[in-house]
Motif scaffolding. Structure first.
Motif, PDB file in Angstrom:
ATOM      1  N   GLN A 120      26.793  42.238  46.431  1.00  0.00           N
ATOM      2  CA  GLN A 120      27.117  42.875  47.715  1.00  0.00           C
ATOM      3  C   GLN A 120      28.545  43.407  47.760  1.00  0.00           C
ATOM      4  O   GLN A 120      28.847  44.350  48.483  1.00  0.00           O
ATOM      5  N   ILE A 121      29.434  42.780  46.977  1.00  0.00           N
ATOM      6  CA  ILE A 121      30.819  43.267  47.001  1.00  0.00           C
ATOM      7  C   ILE A 121      31.172  44.021  45.729  1.00  0.00           C
ATOM      8  O   ILE A 121      32.259  44.579  45.616  1.00  0.00           O
ATOM      9  N   GLU A 122      30.222  44.066  44.791  1.00  0.00           N
ATOM     10  CA  GLU A 122      30.511  44.720  43.517  1.00  0.00           C
ATOM     11  C   GLU A 122      30.913  46.195  43.673  1.00  0.00           C
ATOM     12  O   GLU A 122      31.779  46.674  42.941  1.00  0.00           O
ATOM     13  N   PRO A 123      30.309  46.927  44.615  1.00  0.00           N
ATOM     14  CA  PRO A 123      30.742  48.329  44.766  1.00  0.00           C
ATOM     15  C   PRO A 123      32.237  48.454  45.057  1.00  0.00           C
ATOM     16  O   PRO A 123      32.825  49.506  44.842  1.00  0.00           O
ATOM     17  N   PHE A 124      32.827  47.371  45.547  1.00  0.00           N
ATOM     18  CA  PHE A 124      34.257  47.427  45.892  1.00  0.00           C
ATOM     19  C   PHE A 124      35.096  46.643  44.899  1.00  0.00           C
ATOM     20  O   PHE A 124      36.168  46.158  45.237  1.00  0.00           O
ATOM     21  N   LYS A 125      34.588  46.484  43.674  1.00  0.00           N
ATOM     22  CA  LYS A 125      35.261  45.541  42.772  1.00  0.00           C
ATOM     23  C   LYS A 125      36.667  45.992  42.395  1.00  0.00           C
ATOM     24  O   LYS A 125      37.479  45.186  41.977  1.00  0.00           O
ATOM     25  N   ASN A 126      36.964  47.277  42.525  1.00  0.00           N
ATOM     26  CA  ASN A 126      38.321  47.737  42.196  1.00  0.00           C
ATOM     27  C   ASN A 126      39.214  47.858  43.426  1.00  0.00           C
ATOM     28  O   ASN A 126      40.303  48.401  43.360  1.00  0.00           O
ATOM     29  N   ARG A 127      38.698  47.360  44.555  1.00  0.00           N
ATOM     30  CA  ARG A 127      39.513  47.404  45.754  1.00  0.00           C
ATOM     31  C   ARG A 127      40.329  46.113  45.864  1.00  0.00           C
ATOM     32  O   ARG A 127      39.861  45.046  45.479  1.00  0.00           O
ATOM     33  N   ARG A 128      41.536  46.242  46.380  1.00  0.00           N
ATOM     34  CA  ARG A 128      42.353  45.030  46.529  1.00  0.00           C
ATOM     35  C   ARG A 128      41.756  44.124  47.596  1.00  0.00           C
ATOM     36  O   ARG A 128      41.288  44.604  48.633  1.00  0.00           O
ATOM     37  N   ALA A 129      41.821  42.822  47.362  1.00  0.00           N
ATOM     38  CA  ALA A 129      41.206  41.860  48.268  1.00  0.00           C
ATOM     39  C   ALA A 129      41.752  41.992  49.683  1.00  0.00           C
ATOM     40  O   ALA A 129      41.027  41.801  50.658  1.00  0.00           O
ATOM     41  N   GLY A 130      43.024  42.348  49.808  1.00  0.00           N
ATOM     42  CA  GLY A 130      43.636  42.477  51.121  1.00  0.00           C
ATOM     43  C   GLY A 130      43.042  43.603  51.945  1.00  0.00           C
ATOM     44  O   GLY A 130      43.177  43.638  53.172  1.00  0.00           O
ATOM     45  N   LYS A 131      42.376  44.550  51.259  1.00  0.00           N
ATOM     46  CA  LYS A 131      41.836  45.713  51.955  1.00  0.00           C
ATOM     47  C   LYS A 131      40.365  45.531  52.331  1.00  0.00           C
ATOM     48  O   LYS A 131      39.735  46.462  52.823  1.00  0.00           O
ATOM     49  N   LEU A 132      39.805  44.355  52.067  1.00  0.00           N
ATOM     50  CA  LEU A 132      38.395  44.124  52.388  1.00  0.00           C
ATOM     51  C   LEU A 132      38.234  43.753  53.858  1.00  0.00           C
ATOM     52  O   LEU A 132      39.167  43.274  54.493  1.00  0.00           O
ATOM     53  N   SER A 133      37.029  43.966  54.371  1.00  0.00           N
ATOM     54  CA  SER A 133      36.744  43.531  55.739  1.00  0.00           C
ATOM     55  C   SER A 133      36.555  42.013  55.747  1.00  0.00           C
ATOM     56  O   SER A 133      36.406  41.390  54.705  1.00  0.00           O
TER      57      SER A 133
END
Lengths: 300, 373
Positions: A120-133
């Motif tokens: 479920q979070i793999e599409p955002f795997k290159n996003r910084r954790a601080g920027k997640l919802s």
């Protein structure tokens, strides 16, 4: 292989956080610790995860003593603190890799365990954790707590501050993890989530009020419970508080949950009393008690 | 080993992703080195100088000319009386003034001696001392010249023999203050940056809560500590390199000694600083607290390092205290190696003390680091 807690006490100076707590969590159980803020939930988690040492009492986690075998415990438990505590400036994948590495494992090795959540979070795997919802953060934190295949999982208020849909999803994930044989101890201030646990412990001011299955706890509610509503909520509460036969009232959504000192209750005279107080649209109907009602009753 | 490597990798990633931190680490020290080295000088120039010449003779005018020709003095004005001169100093428009009394030339010729008054604004005591030295030098030189004119032939035999001293300044012939300030300031920069960054680093993990998560993992504390501090050890050596290049290119500071020796020593020295940083972070809960404590130590270290004031002139107890000041050792060694070309044997006693300091400090820091709350 679950958790045993016997006579655990802990105080910070004058303040008692836990007083003489004892209960067991069976292997493979989804056990809920339900209580308001400041009840001592986080302190208990910290003792069980070897971050704090109790003043008195013994506890074992996955068969290991929290004092003597703390090293083995650290290898076999996953802990998700109440506050999001991953590296905000690292990406999703880097966080997961980091925790896998310090547990001496790899993502690939235990991928099947975290797969359901991680996809479920793999599409955002290159996003910084601080920027997640908020919901995404919880999923990442859960993945990180699971990456070393723990036997026992500690989740300290995992759904606080998370939206209702994500909360529901989160609990579904916990149910699936439970099926894989992981013992789960979860704390929450939300009474509606308590119903999803196998067993729950109601905790307040460092004391356990009651331990049982959610259904049993509800059935322990001592009196018939009534939903009362009227056109003016404030007046209604005011009037019921001053009513001589009132045993307990507390506001519950659009209703007031009411129990009466008399048995059986005299609905007609109650209604007359309320009408006399100037209230209209009065409805009085019997209802099923919830865990919240039981908690309020026990906490009185 | 794999775990240490991974933590190091992670730390470097975090350092380079922190857009606010990078300039602090690299640009600020460079700026400081350039600005401080040019500004932190003991030389005093542009002294506002006034005088009262009640004599108005050729000798008194000659003396004033000496001041006018000096690059250190800006001779501003001639005051009609001491009262005005004193008033000007009160207002702060002049730093010093000379009072030449009446009959200066006549008395000098008659008695061979005459006193003149020198008044210096001593709000800044050390500057006043330097100004005094300058003025005395000018008057003495002038004195020597006029003595020849004043003494008549018959007196020449009785003329006392003067002892002339000709100073030779070894290791810094021109007394170029940059030659000794730049290495010192470089020491400060390496110390400050590594202490602040390492001191705040572990506290930061406490603050954002990641430490709680880390402490529940089976990670060994020395793995974690080495992984956390190694990047700052590398940064410290990197800063030294940048500083040395700037020292050479901008200030042309001589580097007589073996730079390899300097690097080996710095490698040990940074361990001391990292140990102190870790020690601070063990006893603080927020970056703010860590910052304040680090500042407290840095100020003491700098002022008691012998960089700005000589340790020899401190009171005995303060001299004993400086034995615990790592900056003092580094300042001494960097000057010895760069300016004097000292070899390993020369710096050995100081280096061994630094090494012991590093072992003790890191031992204390690791010992006081607790994985429980």
């Amino acid at each position: 292989m679950g958790i045993t807690i016997s006579n655990i006490s802990k105080s910070y100076g004058e303040i008692t956080a836990l007083s003489d707590i004892s209960f067991d969590v069976k292997p493979g159980e989804l056990f809920g610790l339900i209580g308001p803020d400041g009840a001592g939930k986080t302190t208990l988690f910290r003792i069980l995860t070897t971050l704090l040492i109790a003043d008195h009492g013994q506890a074992t986690v996955a068969g290991y003593d929290v004092l003597n075998d703390y090293k083995s415990i650290r290898n076999s438990v996953g802990y998700m603190p109440g506050r999001f505590s991953l590296y905000q400036d690292l990406t999703v994948e880097e966080n997961l890799n980091f925790f896998a590495t310090i547990f001496g494992t790899t993502i690939e090795e235990n991928y099947d365990l975290v797969k359901d959540i991680y996809v479920q979070i793999e599409p955002f795997k290159n996003r910084r954790a601080g920027k997640l919802s908020g919901g995404m953060k919880q999923k990442l934190a859960l993945s990180c707590a699971l990456i070393h295949k723990p036997k026992v999982l500690f989740l300290d208020e995992p759904t606080t501050g998370v939206d209702p849909v994500s909360r529901k999803e989160f609990w579904e994930m916990l149910k699936r993890l439970q099926k894989k044989g992981i013992t789960i101890l979860v704390s929450t201030p939300y009474m509606d989530e308590a119903a999803l646990c196998d067993r729950i412990a109601l905790i307040q001011d460092g004391n356990i009020l009651e331990i049982d299955t959610p259904n049993a706890i509800v059935s322990h509610f001592p009196k018939p419970l009534y939903n009362i509503s009227a056109h003016n909520m404030y007046n209604l509460i005011e009037s019921l508080t001053n009513y001589e036969h009132t045993y307990s009232i507390f506001p519950f959504g659009e209703f007031v949950h009411y129990t009466d000192k008399r048995h059986p209750i005299d609905k007609a005279s109650l209604k007359t009393y309320l009408e006399f107080q100037g209230l209209t649209d009065i409805k009085i109907e019997k209802t099923q008690p919830t865990i919240e009602d039981t908690f309020m009753e026990l906490a009185k | 080993m794999k775990i240490i490597l991974y933590i190091i990798k992670k730390e470097f990633k975090q350092i380079f992703r922190n857009k606010g931190m990078l300039p602090i680490i690299f640009i600020l020290p460079v700026l400081q080195l350039v600005i401080l080295s040019n500004a932190a000088t003991y030389e005093i120039k542009n002294i506002q100088f006034g005088y009262v010449d009640a004599d108005n003779s050729s000798i008194s005018r000659g003396l004033i000319e000496q001041f006018e020709s000096s690059t250190y003095f800006n001779v501003s004005e001639k005051f009609p009386s001491e009262k005005e001169a004193s008033q000007a100093m009160q207002e702060g428009t002049i730093d010093a003034y000379l009072n030449i009394p009446t009959h200066f030339e006549r008395d000098l010729q008659k008695d061979k001696t005459k006193d003149i008054g020198v008044f210096i604004d001593a709000i800044d005591g050390s500057a006043a001392g330097v100004i005094n030295v300058y003025i005395t030098q000018i008057i003495q030189n002038y004195n020597k010249n006029i003595v020849a004119d004043l003494i008549q032939v018959s007196d020449a035999v009785q003329k006392p023999k003067n002892i002339d001293s000709i100073p030779l300044f070894w290791y810094n012939q021109t007394l170029n203050y940059k030659t000794f300030m730049v290495p010192g300031i470089l020491v400060l920069l390496v110390t400050m940056i590594t202490l602040f960054l390492s001191g705040m680093n572990i506290v930061r993990e406490k603050e954002i809560g990641t430490l709680e998560q880390i402490n529940v993992t089976p990670i060994k504390k020395h793995h974690f500590i080495i992984g956390k501090l190694f990047p700052f050890w590398v940064l410290g050596l990197g800063l030294l390199t940048i500083g040395l290049i700037l020292a050479k290119v901008i200030f042309n500071v001589p580097m007589i000694g073996n730079l390899g020796l300097l690097y080996v020593y710095t490698a040990v020295y940074i361990l001391v600083i990292l140990g102190i940083g870790l020690f601070i972070s063990n006893f603080t809960d927020t970056q703010q607290q860590a910052m304040f404590i680090a500042w407290f130590f840095v100020v003491i270290f700098i002022l008691m390092s012998g960089l700005f004031t000589p340790i020899e002139s401190m009171p005995k107890w303060a001299q004993i205290l400086t034995e615990f000041n790592p900056v003092k050792y580094f300042v001494e060694i960097i000057r010895m190696v760069m300016l004097k070309g000292s070899s390993f044997n020369d710096v050995f006693p100081l280096a061994i003390k630094t090494l012991v300091y590093a072992i003790v400090m890191n031992g204390l820091a690791v010992w006081s680091y607790k994985k429980t709350l």
